[in-house]
Motif scaffolding. Structure first.
Motif, PDB file in Angstrom:
ATOM      1  N   GLN A 220      93.132  85.233  22.168  1.00 15.30           N
ATOM      2  CA  GLN A 220      93.762  84.764  20.877  1.00 15.30           C
ATOM      3  C   GLN A 220      93.983  83.290  20.914  1.00 15.30           C
ATOM      4  O   GLN A 220      94.776  82.840  20.139  1.00 15.30           O
ATOM      5  CB  GLN A 220      95.238  85.476  20.922  1.00 15.30           C
ATOM      6  N   SER A 221      94.032  82.799  22.264  1.00 14.80           N
ATOM      7  CA  SER A 221      94.542  81.127  22.409  1.00 14.80           C
ATOM      8  C   SER A 221      93.326  80.552  21.938  1.00 14.80           C
ATOM      9  O   SER A 221      93.239  79.210  22.167  1.00 14.80           O
ATOM     10  CB  SER A 221      94.700  80.859  23.989  1.00 14.80           C
ATOM     11  N   ASN A 222      92.191  80.879  21.478  1.00  9.43           N
ATOM     12  CA  ASN A 222      90.640  80.377  21.138  1.00  9.43           C
ATOM     13  C   ASN A 222      90.483  79.599  22.528  1.00  9.43           C
ATOM     14  O   ASN A 222      89.593  78.805  22.223  1.00  9.43           O
ATOM     15  CB  ASN A 222      91.257  79.296  20.050  1.00  9.43           C
ATOM     16  N   GLN A 223      90.842  79.876  23.657  1.00  5.40           N
ATOM     17  CA  GLN A 223      90.244  79.590  24.849  1.00  5.40           C
ATOM     18  C   GLN A 223      90.636  78.122  25.371  1.00  5.40           C
ATOM     19  O   GLN A 223      90.360  77.736  26.336  1.00  5.40           O
ATOM     20  CB  GLN A 223      88.738  79.901  25.083  1.00  5.40           C
ATOM     21  N   THR A 224      91.156  77.562  24.354  1.00  2.00           N
ATOM     22  CA  THR A 224      91.375  75.811  24.584  1.00  2.00           C
ATOM     23  C   THR A 224      92.622  75.220  24.342  1.00  2.00           C
ATOM     24  O   THR A 224      92.924  74.163  24.896  1.00  2.00           O
ATOM     25  CB  THR A 224      90.229  75.025  23.883  1.00  2.00           C
ATOM     26  N   SER A 225      93.550  76.183  23.951  1.00  2.64           N
ATOM     27  CA  SER A 225      94.825  75.439  23.736  1.00  2.64           C
ATOM     28  C   SER A 225      95.928  76.103  24.615  1.00  2.64           C
ATOM     29  O   SER A 225      95.582  76.941  25.352  1.00  2.64           O
ATOM     30  CB  SER A 225      95.276  76.026  22.204  1.00  2.64           C
ATOM     31  N   PHE A 226      97.097  75.485  24.677  1.00  2.00           N
ATOM     32  CA  PHE A 226      98.065  75.935  25.796  1.00  2.00           C
ATOM     33  C   PHE A 226      98.497  77.338  25.380  1.00  2.00           C
ATOM     34  O   PHE A 226      98.775  77.514  24.128  1.00  2.00           O
ATOM     35  CB  PHE A 226      99.335  75.038  25.594  1.00  2.00           C
ATOM     36  N   ASN A 227      98.695  78.217  26.184  1.00  2.00           N
ATOM     37  CA  ASN A 227      99.148  79.612  25.941  1.00  2.00           C
ATOM     38  C   ASN A 227     100.236  80.113  26.652  1.00  2.00           C
ATOM     39  O   ASN A 227     100.312  80.550  27.878  1.00  2.00           O
ATOM     40  CB  ASN A 227      97.928  80.410  26.573  1.00  2.00           C
ATOM     41  N   PRO A 228     101.483  79.792  26.113  1.00  2.00           N
ATOM     42  CA  PRO A 228     102.627  80.215  26.595  1.00  2.00           C
ATOM     43  C   PRO A 228     102.825  81.528  26.714  1.00  2.00           C
ATOM     44  O   PRO A 228     103.602  82.147  27.566  1.00  2.00           O
ATOM     45  CB  PRO A 228     103.799  79.589  25.644  1.00  2.00           C
ATOM     46  N   LYS A 229     101.938  82.365  25.803  1.00  2.00           N
ATOM     47  CA  LYS A 229     102.262  83.886  25.960  1.00  2.00           C
ATOM     48  C   LYS A 229     101.783  84.620  27.320  1.00  2.00           C
ATOM     49  O   LYS A 229     102.089  85.426  27.615  1.00  2.00           O
ATOM     50  CB  LYS A 229     101.573  84.658  24.915  1.00  2.00           C
ATOM     51  N   LEU A 230     100.789  83.764  27.806  1.00  2.00           N
ATOM     52  CA  LEU A 230      99.886  84.271  28.866  1.00  2.00           C
ATOM     53  C   LEU A 230     100.924  83.970  30.144  1.00  2.00           C
ATOM     54  O   LEU A 230     100.906  84.694  31.159  1.00  2.00           O
ATOM     55  CB  LEU A 230      98.568  83.483  29.005  1.00  2.00           C
ATOM     56  N   ILE A 231     101.582  82.901  30.219  1.00  2.00           N
ATOM     57  CA  ILE A 231     102.591  82.476  31.292  1.00  2.00           C
ATOM     58  C   ILE A 231     103.679  83.395  31.228  1.00  2.00           C
ATOM     59  O   ILE A 231     104.272  84.004  32.100  1.00  2.00           O
ATOM     60  CB  ILE A 231     103.008  81.137  30.948  1.00  2.00           C
ATOM     61  N   LEU A 232     104.152  83.791  29.899  1.00  2.00           N
ATOM     62  CA  LEU A 232     105.324  84.703  29.749  1.00  2.00           C
ATOM     63  C   LEU A 232     104.810  86.120  30.363  1.00  2.00           C
ATOM     64  O   LEU A 232     105.679  86.704  30.863  1.00  2.00           O
ATOM     65  CB  LEU A 232     105.717  84.728  28.305  1.00  2.00           C
ATOM     66  N   HIS A 233     103.731  86.517  30.059  1.00  2.00           N
ATOM     67  CA  HIS A 233     103.094  87.757  30.640  1.00  2.00           C
ATOM     68  C   HIS A 233     103.158  87.776  32.110  1.00  2.00           C
ATOM     69  O   HIS A 233     103.649  89.076  32.467  1.00  2.00           O
ATOM     70  CB  HIS A 233     101.678  87.862  30.044  1.00  2.00           C
ATOM     71  N   GLY A 234     102.812  86.915  32.809  1.00  2.00           N
ATOM     72  CA  GLY A 234     102.920  86.742  34.224  1.00  2.00           C
ATOM     73  C   GLY A 234     104.221  87.029  34.543  1.00  2.00           C
ATOM     74  O   GLY A 234     104.568  87.686  35.485  1.00  2.00           O
TER      75      GLY A 234
END
Length: 376
Positions: A220-234
């Motif tokens: 969903q982050s288009n593989q190149t943009s900053f992804n705060p959701k992935l950090i929040l997930h962890g």
């Protein structure tokens, strides 16, 4: 197993952060498993409850496996390929067990193992990603599975001495012996549990599901943009892990729910780190050069993770079981090499570990240079 030369295939865009996370896990597994037993506590698995550095390796692999499944099957699930891979993993797993035991005794052949776990979990993961695409729903499913597993832990543990699951009072002690027979379980049943047995699948399933969720967030982050959701997930998984650990302590032997949450959360954060700093273009020229070198190194390990992860164990088994005549006595290759290191090195354990790391680094870099990758 097949050898693929990617130079002859249509090129596909790969996500470096995924290969780098897998590569870091493989690199650490080579180093930690090469340290002689008993030298460093962090390189030894926790006896029962508790968690050490090396305990993160296999669960981290499964979490990354979940991420890769989510990416590979983002459009459709290739069922024929998945079942073919599952069959190969079971076959390779049985052969691997023979090599590690250095025996072809079918009466005591261990039926379970790491590769067999991958086989089963891969099928289950494919089914889940076929029906569920939302990372939020996947995370909820993972927490639900951990909740059910927690209840199982509490119910069974309540019947054990001290009210907690122990080596000879756990579901594996009962289920795996009945299904496989005691002579075909981990250490022929003498240890009272199987670290890759049937009950443990529930804990490992948590890592796969949380990995699927992380994979969907990465997409969903288009593989190149900053992804705060992935950090929040962890971070969220780690917080839940410590909250649950007050009731069910961390423990790899039976893959406790808190352990699954913790390892999946840490792996997700490592993935998020590599995604943030290496999937995107660095600002400075120096940053770009450093980024490319680190990426090149870790990707080399990540793209041949199957070969290196299991190859290192095969190499260890060969070194321990193949001997040479020395002063009229049969001495294993491991003893010969380590004895030479003891005479020439200030710190033999680290020297031997770095020697193994150097060997597998050479293999990884050469194979990556010529784009040769071992696939299942």
């Amino acid at each position: 197993m097949s050898l693929l030369n990617d130079g002859s295939l249509p090129k596909k865009k790969r996500i470096n952060s995924l290969d780098m996370t897998r590569g870091l896990i493989v690199f650490l597994s080579v180093f930690l498993s090469s340290l002689p037993a008993g030298v460093y506590e962090f390189a030894q698995h926790a006896e029962w409850y508790g968690v050490t550095f090396i305990d993160f390796i296999f669960p981290g692999f499964l979490t990354v496996f979940g991420v890769s499944l989510a990416i590979a099957y983002q459009n459709r699930v290739r069922w024929k390929r998945q079942f073919k891979v599952a069959f190969k993993l079971i076959l390779f797993g049985l052969v691997f067990n023979m090599v590690m035991a250095w025996s072809i005794d079918f009466s005591t052949l261990r039926f379970t193992g790491v590769l067999q776990m991958y086989s089963v979990i891969g099928i289950v993961g494919a089914v889940i990603i076929y029906y569920i695409k939302s990372p939020v729903k996947l995370t909820i499913l993972g927490i639900l599975v951990m909740g059910i597993y927690s209840v199982l832990f509490l119910v069974i543990g309540g019947a054990c001495e001290g009210g907690v699951i122990e080596p000879f009072c756990n579901p594996s002690w009962t289920i795996d012996k009945v299904v496989f027979g005691e002579s075909h379980t981990y250490a022929q049943g003498t240890r009272g549990f199987d670290p890759e047995g049937i009950p443990i699948i529930f804990g490992a399933l948590g890592n796969i599901i949380f990995g699927l969720a992380a994979g969907r967030l990465l997409i969903q982050s288009n593989q190149t943009s900053f992804n705060p959701k992935l950090i929040l997930h962890g971070i969220s998984l780690i917080l839940l892990a410590f909250l649950l650990s007050s009731i069910l302590p961390f423990g790899k032997k039976m893959w406790a729910p808190s352990f699954s949450l913790l390892t999946a959360g840490v792996t997700s954060l490592v993935l998020a780190f590599f995604h943030t700093f290496f999937d995107r273009n660095p600002v400075s020229h120096i940053g770009k050069v450093v980024s490319e070198k680190i990426t090149w190194f870790l990707v080399a390990f990540g793209r041949n993770s199957f070969l290196i992860y299991f190859g290192k164990y095969v190499l260890i088994s060969l070194l321990l079981n193949i001997g040479i005549q020395k002063n009229g006595q049969l001495t294993s290759l491991y003893q010969t090499i380590y004895g030479w290191i003891e005479q020439t090195s200030f710190h033999p354990p680290l020297t031997y570990a770095f020697l193994m790391v150097g060997f597998w680094t050479f293999v990884a870099l050469i194979l990556n240079k010529y784009k040769v990758y071992v696939k299942v």
